[in-house]
Design an enzyme around this catalytic site. Structure first.
Site, PDB file in Angstrom:
ATOM      1  N   LYS A   1      79.271  38.920  71.865  1.00 26.90           N
ATOM      2  CA  LYS A   1      78.010  39.438  71.337  1.00 26.90           C
ATOM      3  C   LYS A   1      77.865  39.055  69.869  1.00 26.90           C
ATOM      4  O   LYS A   1      78.775  39.296  69.064  1.00 26.90           O
ATOM      5  CB  LYS A   1      77.970  40.956  71.470  1.00 26.90           C
ATOM      6  CG  LYS A   1      77.869  41.457  72.891  1.00 26.90           C
ATOM      7  CD  LYS A   1      78.183  42.946  72.989  1.00 26.90           C
ATOM      8  CE  LYS A   1      77.383  43.800  72.052  1.00 26.90           C
ATOM      9  NZ  LYS A   1      77.814  45.218  72.078  1.00 26.90           N
TER      10      LYS A   1
ATOM     11  N   LYS B   1      84.444  46.710  69.112  1.00 29.48           N
ATOM     12  CA  LYS B   1      83.732  46.539  67.853  1.00 29.48           C
ATOM     13  C   LYS B   1      84.458  47.324  66.768  1.00 29.48           C
ATOM     14  O   LYS B   1      85.447  48.014  67.031  1.00 29.48           O
ATOM     15  CB  LYS B   1      82.281  46.981  67.957  1.00 29.48           C
ATOM     16  CG  LYS B   1      82.081  48.454  68.275  1.00 29.48           C
ATOM     17  CD  LYS B   1      80.625  48.890  68.145  1.00 29.48           C
ATOM     18  CE  LYS B   1      79.683  48.131  69.034  1.00 29.48           C
ATOM     19  NZ  LYS B   1      78.304  48.686  69.010  1.00 29.48           N
TER      20      LYS B   1
END
Length: 250
Positions: free
Chosen positions: A87, A29
């Site tokens: 995700k 991320k």
């Protein structure tokens, strides 16, 4: 319970590689772009190459708007770059119908490319602060869209935590709803070691952490430390053993 660790780049991914025996998923991320901020495709590729091949790489697609086509393309980009867990933070979806539309596009885009990919519909424990879909709506959104898991994180990283916004009994309901729908349940949001007993008891499948394994407990200024990953996993395993032994003892 699986342990998902979120490095912010290749350097921290190498720290994760050193602690590979103590974690299950490496999650890519970009924290400065949000709770589920998306990193660059080349960073996903580099991290995929830096961690052991038997450790799946997860990638966040971002705190996404209600733009199903845009999000589907971003999700496919993450899969092409080497992520097997995708995700999606449903930040800009204000209704379950919008969230389902976004996630159906992601599921099709990703699984047409890689059928064994794992799609995670992610929402926010503090949804009331940003106006997105309710936390307890996530399991049904994931089920109806064909996703594989439902996840909760926190959107605003201001020191508040998962249980500050969704109390333990509601987190337990989230897990139950996910399991009833045939999904995995993932929980994150400034999770600390002292939360592990509860997370184990309610049947959480995946716990996501960053700050808890960074020096000083600081997800922004601190760096992931292999020693802290190992200590966190040891605590997880201890609670798992105690939970497994409890019925036998009673």
């Amino acid at each position: 319970m699986l342990l998902l660790i979120s490095p912010d780049g290749v350097e921290e991914a190498l720290a994760c590689a050193k602690a590979a025996d103590h974690l299950d998923i490496v999650d890519v991320k970009k924290p400065d772009e949000g709770s589920l901020g998306a990193n660059f495709p080349w960073v996903i590729r580099e991290i995929r190459g830096a961690v052991p091949s038997d450790k799946p790489v997860s990638a966040t697609v971002g705190d996404v708007p209600y733009k199903p086509g845009t999000v589907a393309q971003a999700a496919l980009g993450a899969a092409v770059s080497g992520a097997t867990y995708i995700k999606v933070g449903l930040y800009g979806c204000t209704t379950p119908e919008q969230a389902i539309e976004v996630m159906r596009g992601v599921v099709r885009a990703v699984k047409d490319f890689r059928p064994d990919a794992f799609v995670v519909a992610s929402g926010y424990a503090d949804a009331h602060r940003i106006g997105c879909v309710s936390p307890l709506a996530l399991p049904d959104i994931a089920r109806r869209s064909g996703s594989d898991a439902a996840m909760l994180d926190t959107a605003i990283k201001d020191g508040t935590r998962l249980f500050d916004h969704v109390p333990p009994e509601a987190c337990g309901e989230f897990v139950r709803l996910a399991h009833d729908a045939g999904l995995l349940a993932a929980l994150a949001g400034s999770v600390k070691r002292e939360d592990l007993a509860l997370l184990t008891r309610i049947g959480t499948d995946i716990v996501g952490v960053r700050g808890a394994v960074c020096e000083g407990g600081d997800r922004n200024a601190g760096r992931i430390q292999p020693r802290l990953v190992a200590e966190f996993r040891a605590e997880m395993d201890r609670h798992a053993r105690e939970h497994a032994a409890a019925p036998a003892a009673s």
